[in-house]
Design a protein around this motif. Structure first.
Motif, PDB file in Angstrom:
ATOM      1  N   GLU A   1      28.673 -13.563   4.875  1.00  0.00           N
ATOM      2  CA  GLU A   1      29.439 -12.522   5.563  1.00  0.00           C
ATOM      3  C   GLU A   1      30.928 -12.802   5.443  1.00  0.00           C
ATOM      4  N   ASP A   2      31.725 -11.721   5.571  1.00  0.00           N
ATOM      5  CA  ASP A   2      33.177 -11.866   5.515  1.00  0.00           C
ATOM      6  C   ASP A   2      33.665 -12.642   6.726  1.00  0.00           C
ATOM      7  N   ASP A   3      34.656 -13.490   6.513  1.00  0.00           N
ATOM      8  CA  ASP A   3      35.259 -14.278   7.577  1.00  0.00           C
ATOM      9  C   ASP A   3      36.734 -13.866   7.672  1.00  0.00           C
ATOM     10  N   GLY A   4      36.983 -12.719   8.261  1.00  0.00           N
ATOM     11  CA  GLY A   4      38.340 -12.193   8.357  1.00  0.00           C
ATOM     12  C   GLY A   4      38.470 -10.888   7.602  1.00  0.00           C
ATOM     13  N   SER A   5      39.644 -10.296   7.706  1.00  0.00           N
ATOM     14  CA  SER A   5      39.916  -9.023   7.039  1.00  0.00           C
ATOM     15  C   SER A   5      40.273  -9.256   5.579  1.00  0.00           C
ATOM     16  N   PRO A   6      40.009  -8.258   4.728  1.00  0.00           N
ATOM     17  CA  PRO A   6      40.383  -8.396   3.317  1.00  0.00           C
ATOM     18  C   PRO A   6      41.885  -8.572   3.153  1.00  0.00           C
ATOM     19  N   LEU A   7      42.264  -9.352   2.176  1.00  0.00           N
ATOM     20  CA  LEU A   7      43.664  -9.612   1.859  1.00  0.00           C
ATOM     21  C   LEU A   7      43.918  -9.035   0.476  1.00  0.00           C
ATOM     22  N   PHE A   8      44.721  -7.972   0.399  1.00  0.00           N
ATOM     23  CA  PHE A   8      44.994  -7.316  -0.870  1.00  0.00           C
ATOM     24  C   PHE A   8      46.345  -7.747  -1.415  1.00  0.00           C
ATOM     25  N   MET A   9      46.418  -7.958  -2.726  1.00  0.00           N
ATOM     26  CA  MET A   9      47.639  -8.405  -3.390  1.00  0.00           C
ATOM     27  C   MET A   9      47.785  -7.698  -4.721  1.00  0.00           C
ATOM     28  N   SER A  10      48.983  -7.828  -5.281  1.00  0.00           N
ATOM     29  CA  SER A  10      49.227  -7.317  -6.630  1.00  0.00           C
ATOM     30  C   SER A  10      49.935  -8.404  -7.429  1.00  0.00           C
TER      31      SER A  10
ATOM     32  N   GLN B   1      54.892   7.732   2.877  1.00  0.00           N
ATOM     33  CA  GLN B   1      55.347   9.118   2.880  1.00  0.00           C
ATOM     34  C   GLN B   1      55.312   9.730   4.277  1.00  0.00           C
ATOM     35  N   ASP B   2      54.402   9.261   5.130  1.00  0.00           N
ATOM     36  CA  ASP B   2      54.327   9.804   6.486  1.00  0.00           C
ATOM     37  C   ASP B   2      55.337   9.158   7.435  1.00  0.00           C
ATOM     38  N   GLY B   3      56.183   8.256   6.899  1.00  0.00           N
ATOM     39  CA  GLY B   3      57.239   7.637   7.699  1.00  0.00           C
ATOM     40  C   GLY B   3      56.879   6.308   8.328  1.00  0.00           C
ATOM     41  N   THR B   4      55.607   5.924   8.310  1.00  0.00           N
ATOM     42  CA  THR B   4      55.222   4.642   8.887  1.00  0.00           C
ATOM     43  C   THR B   4      55.560   3.512   7.918  1.00  0.00           C
ATOM     44  N   GLU B   5      55.678   2.328   8.466  1.00  0.00           N
ATOM     45  CA  GLU B   5      56.010   1.171   7.637  1.00  0.00           C
ATOM     46  C   GLU B   5      54.740   0.424   7.245  1.00  0.00           C
ATOM     47  N   GLY B   6      54.777  -0.171   6.083  1.00  0.00           N
ATOM     48  CA  GLY B   6      53.681  -0.987   5.607  1.00  0.00           C
ATOM     49  C   GLY B   6      54.243  -2.196   4.881  1.00  0.00           C
ATOM     50  N   ASP B   7      53.369  -3.085   4.508  1.00  0.00           N
ATOM     51  CA  ASP B   7      53.812  -4.220   3.700  1.00  0.00           C
ATOM     52  C   ASP B   7      52.759  -4.532   2.651  1.00  0.00           C
ATOM     53  N   VAL B   8      53.213  -5.190   1.608  1.00  0.00           N
ATOM     54  CA  VAL B   8      52.339  -5.526   0.493  1.00  0.00           C
ATOM     55  C   VAL B   8      52.607  -6.968   0.096  1.00  0.00           C
ATOM     56  N   LEU B   9      51.546  -7.670  -0.272  1.00  0.00           N
ATOM     57  CA  LEU B   9      51.684  -9.031  -0.780  1.00  0.00           C
ATOM     58  C   LEU B   9      51.669  -8.986  -2.291  1.00  0.00           C
ATOM     59  N   GLU B  10      52.575  -9.709  -2.894  1.00  0.00           N
ATOM     60  CA  GLU B  10      52.713  -9.698  -4.347  1.00  0.00           C
ATOM     61  C   GLU B  10      52.816 -11.139  -4.848  1.00  0.00           C
ATOM     62  N   VAL B  11      52.094 -11.424  -5.923  1.00  0.00           N
ATOM     63  CA  VAL B  11      52.213 -12.723  -6.574  1.00  0.00           C
ATOM     64  C   VAL B  11      53.254 -12.553  -7.678  1.00  0.00           C
ATOM     65  N   ARG B  12      54.412 -13.176  -7.504  1.00  0.00           N
ATOM     66  CA  ARG B  12      55.502 -13.042  -8.466  1.00  0.00           C
ATOM     67  C   ARG B  12      55.405 -14.123  -9.526  1.00  0.00           C
ATOM     68  N   PHE B  13      55.845 -13.794 -10.721  1.00  0.00           N
ATOM     69  CA  PHE B  13      55.808 -14.707 -11.858  1.00  0.00           C
ATOM     70  C   PHE B  13      54.410 -15.317 -12.009  1.00  0.00           C
ATOM     71  N   PRO B  14      53.384 -14.441 -12.027  1.00  0.00           N
ATOM     72  CA  PRO B  14      52.009 -14.942 -12.037  1.00  0.00           C
ATOM     73  C   PRO B  14      51.578 -15.495 -13.388  1.00  0.00           C
ATOM     74  N   ARG B  15      50.604 -16.376 -13.317  1.00  0.00           N
ATOM     75  CA  ARG B  15      49.886 -16.862 -14.496  1.00  0.00           C
ATOM     76  C   ARG B  15      48.412 -16.598 -14.240  1.00  0.00           C
ATOM     77  N   LEU B  16      47.774 -15.967 -15.193  1.00  0.00           N
ATOM     78  CA  LEU B  16      46.339 -15.729 -15.094  1.00  0.00           C
ATOM     79  C   LEU B  16      45.635 -17.009 -15.509  1.00  0.00           C
ATOM     80  N   LEU B  17      44.885 -17.603 -14.580  1.00  0.00           N
ATOM     81  CA  LEU B  17      44.211 -18.873 -14.857  1.00  0.00           C
ATOM     82  C   LEU B  17      42.799 -18.674 -15.394  1.00  0.00           C
ATOM     83  N   GLY B  18      42.186 -17.546 -15.061  1.00  0.00           N
ATOM     84  CA  GLY B  18      40.835 -17.313 -15.529  1.00  0.00           C
ATOM     85  C   GLY B  18      40.277 -16.016 -14.994  1.00  0.00           C
ATOM     86  N   TYR B  19      39.107 -15.660 -15.493  1.00  0.00           N
ATOM     87  CA  TYR B  19      38.449 -14.437 -15.037  1.00  0.00           C
ATOM     88  C   TYR B  19      36.946 -14.562 -15.243  1.00  0.00           C
ATOM     89  N   ILE B  20      36.204 -13.755 -14.505  1.00  0.00           N
ATOM     90  CA  ILE B  20      34.759 -13.618 -14.686  1.00  0.00           C
ATOM     91  C   ILE B  20      34.475 -12.127 -14.636  1.00  0.00           C
TER      92      ILE B  20
END
Length: 112
Positions: free
Chosen positions: A44-53, A88-107
């Motif tokens: 099961e999930d242990d906390g809320s999802p963390l979205f990044m770019s 666009q509706d005037g509310t504030e939000g925030d986003v997490l971004e990985v800067r200067f990323p290196r892709l280490l692997g994928y599946i």
């Protein structure tokens, strides 16, 4: 101070390649990571999802968009930055971004 992170998560959308005015390609990744735990045999999930770019700059990473898709797992390392923005509706939000990323692997999803 810089917060350097290594994150493993699932792509929330297919990678997208865009081009800067200079013609240099940028491959954009959006992914989510949620800590999971085993509760008496049930995962099961242990906390809320963390979205990044993460934006991979240059020709050497455009192949990512050709072979990876939504649901595939990626591991990325880089500096973590939080940016605030106004929706666009005037509310504030925030986003997490990985800067200067290196892709280490994928599946790929089908390979799991």
């Amino acid at each position: 101070m810089t917060a350097t992170v290594t994150v493993t998560g699932s792509l929330a959308a297919d990678p997208e390649v865009r081009y800067l005015p200079s013609g240099k390609p940028v491959t954009n990744l959006r992914f989510g990571a949620t800590r999971r735990r085993n509760n008496n045999g049930t995962w099961e999930d242990d906390g809320s999802p963390l979205f990044m770019s993460a934006s991979l700059f240059g020709d050497k990473d455009t192949w990512v968009a050709d072979i990876l898709g939504k649901g595939d797992t990626v591991t990325v390392t880089g500096d973590l930055v939080r940016r605030a923005y106004r929706r666009q509706d005037g509310t504030e939000g925030d986003v997490l971004e990985v800067r200067f990323p290196r892709l280490l692997g994928y599946i790929r999803k089908g390979d799991k």
